[in-house]
Design an enzyme around this catalytic site. Sequence first.
Site, PDB file in Angstrom:
ATOM      1  N   ASP A   1      -0.379   4.603   2.601  1.00 30.41           N
ATOM      2  CA  ASP A   1       0.664   3.592   2.612  1.00 30.41           C
ATOM      3  C   ASP A   1       0.397   2.674   1.421  1.00 30.41           C
ATOM      4  O   ASP A   1      -0.675   2.727   0.807  1.00 30.41           O
ATOM      5  CB  ASP A   1       0.606   2.827   3.940  1.00 30.41           C
ATOM      6  CG  ASP A   1       1.569   1.664   3.989  1.00 30.41           C
ATOM      7  OD1 ASP A   1       2.754   1.861   3.678  1.00 30.41           O
ATOM      8  OD2 ASP A   1       1.126   0.550   4.327  1.00 30.41           O
TER       9      ASP A   1
ATOM     10  N   ASP B   1       1.870  -1.199   0.929  1.00 29.67           N
ATOM     11  CA  ASP B   1       1.718  -2.613   1.303  1.00 29.67           C
ATOM     12  C   ASP B   1       0.759  -2.759   2.478  1.00 29.67           C
ATOM     13  O   ASP B   1       0.967  -2.158   3.545  1.00 29.67           O
ATOM     14  CB  ASP B   1       3.071  -3.210   1.701  1.00 29.67           C
ATOM     15  CG  ASP B   1       4.096  -3.138   0.586  1.00 29.67           C
ATOM     16  OD1 ASP B   1       4.574  -4.199   0.161  1.00 29.67           O
ATOM     17  OD2 ASP B   1       4.426  -2.019   0.128  1.00 29.67           O
TER      18      ASP B   1
END
Length: 222
Positions: A12, A14
């Site tokens: 991922d 953020d």
Amino acid sequence: MTHFSFDIVGFDLDGTLLDTSGDLAAAVNHALASVDRPALTVEQVKPMIGGGARHMLKQGLTATGGYDEAMLDTLHTELLAYYEANICVLTVPYPGVIEALDALAAKGVTLGIVTNKIERFARTVLDQLGLTDRFACVLGGDTMAESKPSPMPIHEMVRICGGGKAAFVGDSIFDIQAAQAAGLPTIACSFGFLMQPVAELGADAVIDGFAELLPTLESLGA
């Protein structure tokens, strides 16, 4: 080269690779200020991150007095415009990220990103930080017909990265559910933008910092 446990490691963005919370909070507060709502702190915004900008804005509006769909549409456009113009003011990689990516690359691991951030924003922030070339693929929340927690983009990441044994690293329930649905081992980041206690994500392992990533991957792949 010694054999490593995984051919592919996906991340991922953020709250996992990058601490984007300051810039995202600024964008939320810009939108809120335009309708005379009080500003939220970065710590208040962090649990709202992970499901995309619209999801984040919905929660910000709910926390400050509610919204209707017309307001949401207007403010979503404002938020995105502000964020795109101020995308990498405060954003930085988490401590140890560069070293961990270097170590994985040295072992021949192919790296990918699957984020719910709009793809062009993900690529812009990676470009500004000089990180884009490290990743064989960058899939955003708008890249495919479905985004996390759907496994669709996880499957696509594995395909683009050449196939093989893969694992996924994230900080939200969207990350863990998507990767698990795709059949991948999962690692959760305790330092990310958690919507709930990290133990409740149901990941196969948890890391408290990137110095733990390689040994954790080795143990999962054993």
